[in-house]
Design a protein around this motif. Structure first.
Motif, PDB file in Angstrom:
ATOM      1  N   THR A  82      -6.826  12.259   2.042  1.00  0.00           N
ATOM      2  CA  THR A  82      -7.211  11.380   3.149  1.00  0.00           C
ATOM      3  C   THR A  82      -6.161  10.300   3.389  1.00  0.00           C
ATOM      4  O   THR A  82      -6.117   9.708   4.464  1.00  0.00           O
ATOM      5  N   LYS A  83      -5.311  10.037   2.401  1.00  0.00           N
ATOM      6  CA  LYS A  83      -4.255   9.033   2.541  1.00  0.00           C
ATOM      7  C   LYS A  83      -2.978   9.594   3.153  1.00  0.00           C
ATOM      8  O   LYS A  83      -2.079   8.850   3.517  1.00  0.00           O
ATOM      9  N   LEU A  84      -2.886  10.894   3.263  1.00  0.00           N
ATOM     10  CA  LEU A  84      -1.665  11.539   3.731  1.00  0.00           C
ATOM     11  C   LEU A  84      -1.209  11.051   5.114  1.00  0.00           C
ATOM     12  O   LEU A  84      -0.030  10.761   5.292  1.00  0.00           O
ATOM     13  N   PRO A  85      -2.086  10.924   6.097  1.00  0.00           N
ATOM     14  CA  PRO A  85      -1.620  10.459   7.411  1.00  0.00           C
ATOM     15  C   PRO A  85      -1.010   9.055   7.395  1.00  0.00           C
ATOM     16  O   PRO A  85      -0.241   8.701   8.296  1.00  0.00           O
ATOM     17  N   ASP A  86      -1.316   8.263   6.392  1.00  0.00           N
ATOM     18  CA  ASP A  86      -0.794   6.894   6.318  1.00  0.00           C
ATOM     19  C   ASP A  86       0.535   6.795   5.576  1.00  0.00           C
ATOM     20  O   ASP A  86       1.116   5.709   5.499  1.00  0.00           O
ATOM     21  N   GLN A  87       1.016   7.898   5.036  1.00  0.00           N
ATOM     22  CA  GLN A  87       2.264   7.877   4.272  1.00  0.00           C
ATOM     23  C   GLN A  87       3.456   8.030   5.218  1.00  0.00           C
ATOM     24  O   GLN A  87       3.505   8.970   5.994  1.00  0.00           O
TER      25      GLN A  87
ATOM     26  N   ARG B  74       8.698   2.979  -3.467  1.00  0.00           N
ATOM     27  CA  ARG B  74       7.900   2.960  -4.686  1.00  0.00           C
ATOM     28  C   ARG B  74       7.313   4.358  -4.861  1.00  0.00           C
ATOM     29  O   ARG B  74       6.167   4.604  -4.490  1.00  0.00           O
ATOM     30  N   PRO B  75       8.108   5.272  -5.375  1.00  0.00           N
ATOM     31  CA  PRO B  75       7.648   6.667  -5.449  1.00  0.00           C
ATOM     32  C   PRO B  75       6.503   6.857  -6.435  1.00  0.00           C
ATOM     33  O   PRO B  75       6.388   6.163  -7.432  1.00  0.00           O
ATOM     34  N   ARG B  76       5.657   7.819  -6.096  1.00  0.00           N
ATOM     35  CA  ARG B  76       4.569   8.249  -6.967  1.00  0.00           C
ATOM     36  C   ARG B  76       4.636   9.773  -7.033  1.00  0.00           C
ATOM     37  O   ARG B  76       4.804  10.425  -6.008  1.00  0.00           O
TER      38      ARG B  76
END
Length: 87
Positions: A17-22, A5-7
């Motif tokens: 702050t969400k980068l480590p969870d990607q 589901r690309p964004r």
């Protein structure tokens, strides 16, 4: 089709702050002028250079970096190369 589901976001508008969870991130970085990061990457780049960012913070993230630029400049794709090394 394959479960993605690309964004699409400018690097500076993305919540870092969400980068480590990607699990997978594809970066497209243009080189501005003679090797400088583009304006919409400045804040993101400073985030990556923070001393308090743990070395392993992005260890689980798979990534690809695509660089755009003018090959007539001596620092062609410098921003993309620096980003790839830092990640």
């Amino acid at each position: 089709r394959r479960g993605f589901r690309p964004r699409v976001r400018a690097m500076d508008s993305y919540d870092r702050t969400k980068l480590p969870d990607q699990p997978l991130v594809i970066f497209v970085a243009a080189t501005a002028g003679d090797g400088a990061c583009p304006d919409n990457m400045q804040t993101f780049w400073r985030f990556l250079l923070r001393r308090d960012l743990p070395r392993t913070a992005l260890a689980r993230m798979q990534f690809a970096v695509f660089g755009l630029g003018d090959s007539s400049y001596s620092q062609f794709n410098a921003a993309a190369r620096r980003l790839s090394v830092r990640l």
